[in-house]
Write an enzyme that holds these catalytic residues in place. Structure first.
Site, PDB file in Angstrom:
ATOM      1  N   LEU A  46     -66.387  -6.013 -49.340  1.00  0.00           N
ATOM      2  CA  LEU A  46     -65.723  -6.376 -50.598  1.00  0.00           C
ATOM      3  C   LEU A  46     -65.780  -5.153 -51.503  1.00  0.00           C
ATOM      4  O   LEU A  46     -66.823  -4.507 -51.613  1.00  0.00           O
ATOM      5  CB  LEU A  46     -66.448  -7.534 -51.285  1.00  0.00           C
ATOM      6  CG  LEU A  46     -66.007  -8.966 -50.977  1.00  0.00           C
ATOM      7  CD1 LEU A  46     -66.903  -9.934 -51.735  1.00  0.00           C
ATOM      8  CD2 LEU A  46     -64.559  -9.220 -51.330  1.00  0.00           C
ATOM      9  N   ASP A  47     -64.668  -4.821 -52.166  1.00  0.00           N
ATOM     10  CA  ASP A  47     -64.657  -3.716 -53.120  1.00  0.00           C
ATOM     11  C   ASP A  47     -65.690  -3.954 -54.217  1.00  0.00           C
ATOM     12  O   ASP A  47     -65.984  -5.106 -54.557  1.00  0.00           O
ATOM     13  CB  ASP A  47     -63.279  -3.579 -53.785  1.00  0.00           C
ATOM     14  CG  ASP A  47     -62.221  -3.097 -52.808  1.00  0.00           C
ATOM     15  OD1 ASP A  47     -62.594  -2.535 -51.766  1.00  0.00           O
ATOM     16  OD2 ASP A  47     -61.024  -3.290 -53.089  1.00  0.00           O
ATOM     17  N   PRO A  48     -66.230  -2.878 -54.831  1.00  0.00           N
ATOM     18  CA  PRO A  48     -67.165  -3.058 -55.957  1.00  0.00           C
ATOM     19  C   PRO A  48     -66.587  -3.912 -57.081  1.00  0.00           C
ATOM     20  O   PRO A  48     -67.314  -4.680 -57.713  1.00  0.00           O
ATOM     21  CB  PRO A  48     -67.417  -1.620 -56.432  1.00  0.00           C
ATOM     22  CG  PRO A  48     -67.243  -0.796 -55.194  1.00  0.00           C
ATOM     23  CD  PRO A  48     -66.135  -1.462 -54.423  1.00  0.00           C
TER      24      PRO A  48
END
Length: 298
Positions: A46-48
């Site tokens: 998951l992206d930050p």
């Protein structure tokens, strides 16, 4: 003699509700540090700037990560209209603006065009490799890169809410490799406007959803109170749709040694081998033989 692995042997799945502004790898690192586990991995980055369901595989569960990553995922996301960003999300700089704001009727009319197998160009700020380099590293260096379109599967795409004229909230069920940032950008383009993902949350990955997710703070609590096992899900949770075959003690011994079993069964893609209600191996049936290709060692 082989060197003994450092850490505690923990096996199973733990579902973390990833907070914003922390990377998936940092979540894995914190979980490993808190639990002192020998081995931890995650089932899909998951992206930050994205929150939500991040499955963590402990020990032998790491051998089943591909079954999670290949599964369907559900995201809830917000598109802000009238701007494009260099990263296609809120992290990037504004690269263009426009005045058009789509109506609810306009949005709902174009959503069916995104269903099924669709062509999608990934964001330049993504982890895809181009000539051995990560695209986001090249993009950060202002190199002119061309992203190749790929086919992704979108099973459901719904407009959930319109908080105001500038924003719309959607939900999508999609397959492996789908970039929601690209989807938001493409929805805006189809509506003859601009847009970027301003909020992104993953609500489901394969069999795991928000109901089974815990916070990092709660993980710290249950580790300190020796209650980790209560939140740990069995390895086979991700294999529920695979047929199971119960083995005798002698058959289990052979499988552990990597030996095939003779069974008069039709060829099948994958079979789950169980011994005393525990997952022993994954196998394929070929020409009347059950051949293990992944054995689990608890």
């Amino acid at each position: 003699m082989g060197r003994k692995k450092k850490g505690i042997p923990i096996h199973g799945w733990l579902i973390i509700d990833k907070p914003l502004e922390i990377s998936s790898n940092n979540v894995v690192g914190k979980a490993r540090w808190l639990t002192k586990a020998q081995k931890v991995g995650h089932g899909g980055t998951l992206d930050p700037l994205a929150s939500g369901v991040l499955p963590l595989a402990f020990g032998e569960a790491t051998k089943t990560v591909s079954f999670v990553m290949d599964g369907t995922k559900t995201y809830r996301f917000e598109v802000t209209w009238g701007e494009t960003r260099t990263t296609d999300d809120a992290e990037g700089e504004i690269s263009a603006t426009c005045e058009k704001r789509p109506s609810k009727a306009e949005i709902e009319a174009i959503l069916p065009t995104f269903l099924g197998a669709v062509e999608q160009i990934p964001p330049k700020f993504s982890a895809i490799k181009i000539n051995g380099q990560r695209a986001y590293k090249l993009a950060r260096a202002d190199e002119d890169i061309e992203m190749t379109a790929r086919t992704v599967q979108i099973d459901r795409l719904e407009l959930i809410d319109m908080p105001d004229a500038n924003r719309a909230v959607f939900e999508v069920d999609c397959g492996k490799g789908t970039y929601v940032r690209s989807l938001g950008r493409d929805i805006a383009a189809k509506l003859d406007t601009l847009g970027y993902i301003s909020v992104l949350r993953r609500t489901k990955v394969g069999p795991f959803d928000e109901k089974s997710a815990i916070s990092l703070d709660f993980l710290e609590e249950i580790v300190h109170s020796d209650a980790l096992s209560e939140s740990l899900l069995a390895i086979e949770t991700v294999l529920d749709d695979i047929s199971a075959l119960a083995l005798s003690e002698e058959e289990a011994r052979k499988i552990r040694q990597g030996m095939p079993l003779h069974r008069d069964l039709d060829n099948t893609a994958i079979l789950r081998l169980m011994y005393e209600d525990k997952l022993l191996a994954l196998a394929k049936i070929e020409d009347g033989f059950v051949r293990p290709f992944r054995v689990f060692n608890y």
